[in-house]
Scaffold this active site. Structure first.
Site, PDB file in Angstrom:
ATOM      1  N   ASN A 176       0.872  -1.182   0.000  1.00 51.42           N
ATOM      2  CA  ASN A 176       0.000   0.000   0.000  1.00 51.42           C
ATOM      3  C   ASN A 176       0.906   1.227   0.000  1.00 51.42           C
ATOM      4  O   ASN A 176       1.454   1.593   1.035  1.00 51.42           O
ATOM      5  CB  ASN A 176      -0.899  -0.026   1.251  1.00 51.42           C
ATOM      6  CG  ASN A 176      -1.765   1.224   1.351  1.00 51.42           C
ATOM      7  OD1 ASN A 176      -1.800   2.039   0.428  1.00 51.42           O
ATOM      8  ND2 ASN A 176      -2.466   1.377   2.466  1.00 51.42           N
ATOM      9  N   LYS A 213       0.104   4.192  -0.314  1.00 57.95           N
ATOM     10  CA  LYS A 213      -0.565   5.384   0.220  1.00 57.95           C
ATOM     11  C   LYS A 213      -0.326   6.567  -0.738  1.00 57.95           C
ATOM     12  O   LYS A 213      -0.268   6.348  -1.948  1.00 57.95           O
ATOM     13  CB  LYS A 213      -0.108   5.665   1.658  1.00 57.95           C
ATOM     14  CG  LYS A 213      -0.287   4.410   2.532  1.00 57.95           C
ATOM     15  CD  LYS A 213      -0.101   4.623   3.992  1.00 57.95           C
ATOM     16  CE  LYS A 213      -0.305   3.309   4.725  1.00 57.95           C
ATOM     17  NZ  LYS A 213      -0.211   3.448   6.172  1.00 57.95           N
ATOM     18  N   HIS A 259      -9.656   1.135   5.086  1.00 52.49           N
ATOM     19  CA  HIS A 259      -8.370   1.378   5.749  1.00 52.49           C
ATOM     20  C   HIS A 259      -8.571   2.369   6.898  1.00 52.49           C
ATOM     21  O   HIS A 259      -9.381   3.295   6.791  1.00 52.49           O
ATOM     22  CB  HIS A 259      -7.363   1.925   4.731  1.00 52.49           C
ATOM     23  CG  HIS A 259      -5.965   1.927   5.267  1.00 52.49           C
ATOM     24  ND1 HIS A 259      -5.523   2.876   6.150  1.00 52.49           N
ATOM     25  CD2 HIS A 259      -4.934   1.059   5.073  1.00 52.49           C
ATOM     26  CE1 HIS A 259      -4.255   2.610   6.465  1.00 52.49           C
ATOM     27  NE2 HIS A 259      -3.877   1.516   5.822  1.00 52.49           N
ATOM     28  N   GLU A 288      -6.903   4.819   7.811  1.00 44.95           N
ATOM     29  CA  GLU A 288      -6.713   6.226   7.420  1.00 44.95           C
ATOM     30  C   GLU A 288      -7.964   6.761   6.719  1.00 44.95           C
ATOM     31  O   GLU A 288      -8.307   7.941   6.858  1.00 44.95           O
ATOM     32  CB  GLU A 288      -5.471   6.347   6.526  1.00 44.95           C
ATOM     33  CG  GLU A 288      -4.196   6.191   7.359  1.00 44.95           C
ATOM     34  CD  GLU A 288      -3.019   5.597   6.629  1.00 44.95           C
ATOM     35  OE1 GLU A 288      -3.020   5.566   5.380  1.00 44.95           O
ATOM     36  OE2 GLU A 288      -2.084   5.144   7.314  1.00 44.95           O
ATOM     37  N   GLU A 290      -5.301  -4.758  10.718  1.00 44.61           N
ATOM     38  CA  GLU A 290      -4.355  -3.655  10.858  1.00 44.61           C
ATOM     39  C   GLU A 290      -4.650  -2.907  12.156  1.00 44.61           C
ATOM     40  O   GLU A 290      -5.458  -1.957  12.160  1.00 44.61           O
ATOM     41  CB  GLU A 290      -4.473  -2.684   9.674  1.00 44.61           C
ATOM     42  CG  GLU A 290      -4.046  -3.274   8.358  1.00 44.61           C
ATOM     43  CD  GLU A 290      -3.454  -2.216   7.419  1.00 44.61           C
ATOM     44  OE1 GLU A 290      -2.404  -2.488   6.845  1.00 44.61           O
ATOM     45  OE2 GLU A 290      -4.034  -1.123   7.295  1.00 44.61           O
ATOM     46  N   GLY A 349       2.148   2.595  10.830  1.00 45.88           N
ATOM     47  CA  GLY A 349       3.058   3.725  10.681  1.00 45.88           C
ATOM     48  C   GLY A 349       3.730   4.160  11.972  1.00 45.88           C
ATOM     49  O   GLY A 349       4.302   5.239  12.039  1.00 45.88           O
ATOM     50  N   SER A 384       3.441  -1.791  10.482  1.00 47.13           N
ATOM     51  CA  SER A 384       4.889  -1.781  10.725  1.00 47.13           C
ATOM     52  C   SER A 384       5.564  -3.120  10.418  1.00 47.13           C
ATOM     53  O   SER A 384       6.447  -3.555  11.156  1.00 47.13           O
ATOM     54  CB  SER A 384       5.181  -1.322  12.155  1.00 47.13           C
ATOM     55  OG  SER A 384       4.689  -0.003  12.346  1.00 47.13           O
TER      56      SER A 384
HETATM   57  P1  13P Z   1       2.904   0.662   7.781  1.00 46.69           P
HETATM   58  O1  13P Z   1       3.478  -0.613   7.211  1.00 46.69           O
HETATM   59  O2  13P Z   1       3.626   1.884   7.304  1.00 46.69           O
HETATM   60  O3  13P Z   1       2.775   0.575   9.281  1.00 46.69           O
HETATM   61  O4  13P Z   1       1.430   0.807   7.201  1.00 46.69           O
HETATM   62  C1  13P Z   1       0.578  -0.284   7.271  1.00 46.69           C
HETATM   63  C2  13P Z   1      -0.608   0.019   6.448  1.00 46.69           C
HETATM   64  O5  13P Z   1      -1.371   0.907   6.763  1.00 46.69           O
HETATM   65  C3  13P Z   1      -0.824  -0.755   5.239  1.00 46.69           C
HETATM   66  O6  13P Z   1      -2.088  -0.549   4.731  1.00 46.69           O
END
Ligand code: 13P
Length: 261
Positions: free
Chosen positions: A15, A17, A101, A103, A178, A184, A223
């Site tokens: 992803n 982003k 997600h 976010e 997640e 993150g 992460s």
């Molecule tokens: P990170 O791997 O940066 O923690 O993000 C995970 C994520 O949100 C994947 O969709």
């Protein structure tokens, strides 16, 4: 239930982003294509920002790496400025789409209900939805992980009628655990924590359809790095990963994918 079902090849999804540009994407995609050419025991998906799906199609078309959207709108067409329909993603060769997600939920006010509507629209268009679920840090510390994950799962399961559920099985729907506190942050769920929630998610699917539960892939996100991927992927109900930050480095992402082989 057969935990090693053939339908549950490991799956690693990148992803990206809101990162990248034409030039850096090209380097990253070429490096990933090259780095994974000898590692075909798992499935891989890249989800770039929408403007670069065309570029992903161009570079990934003759490889075993699939590509997908980071979100989709539930409507087919109309006056929905900024939105993208499922058939537009399939038109660009996408086979996967991320949904719900954290976010999107936190920053864009998406809800269980909109995630469910998008899930339904995706499977009807033949896209494989990757429904993200997971609890915040406060919910985690309050011992509410299962309550939250169940509510996120149930909103979708309740929306799908039998026909949609069959379509979801047909496209091999995916769930992604997640934990928001791990996204993150550099804090990863332990393999045991991930396993416990993945088993719970599988149990929740089994309440709807026990046969499907054995086949559905449940990936972990939060992460993931090259040095923790192998242990996470070795857990019986962890069928791969959804990788954010580490998917922007070819070396790191390739190492994570190798851990899934
Ligand atoms: P990170 O791997 O940066 O923690 O993000 C995970 C994520 O949100 C994947 O969709």
């Amino acid at each position: 239930m057969n935990a090693q079902s053939i339908n549950r090849r490991k799956l690693v999804i990148a992803n990206w982003k809101m990162h990248g540009d034409i030039s850096s994407n090209q380097h990253l995609l070429q490096a990933v294509i090259h780095g994974l050419s000898d590692y075909q025991q798992a499935d891989y998906v890249i989800c770039p920002p929408n403007p670069y799906l065309f570029q992903a199609r161009e570079l990934l078309s003759n490889t075993k790496i699939a590509w997908g959207g980071q979100n989709v709108n539930q409507h087919d067409k109309g006056a929905f400025t900024g939105a993208v329909a499922a058939h537009m993603l399939t038109d660009l060769g996408c086979t996967y789409v991320l949904l719900g997600h954290s976010e999107r939920r936190v920053l864009f006010n998406e809800t269980n209900l909109t995630a469910a509507a998008r899930f339904d629209a995706s499977v009807k268009s033949g896209l494989t939805p990757v429904l993200c679920v997971g609890e915040t840090l406060a919910e985690h510390e309050a011992g509410l992980t299962e309550v939250i994950v169940a509510s996120q799962m149930d909103a979708v399961m309740a929306t799908l009628n039998d026909q949609s559920f069959a379509a979801a099985m047909q496209v091999n729907m995916v769930f992604a655990y997640e934990p928001v506190w791990a996204v993150g942050t550099g804090k990863t769920a332990t393999p045991e924590q991930a396993q416990a929630v993945h088993a719970f998610i599988r149990h929740r699917i089994a309440m709807r359809n026990s046969e499907a539960a054995g086949h559905v892939r449940i990936v972990y996100g939060g992460s993931i790095k090259a040095d923790n991927a192998k242990k996470l992927f070795s857990m019986p109900d962890v069928d791969g990963g959804l990788v954010g930050g580490a998917s922007l480095s070819a070396d790191e992402f390739i190492a994570i994918c190798k851990a899934a082989n």
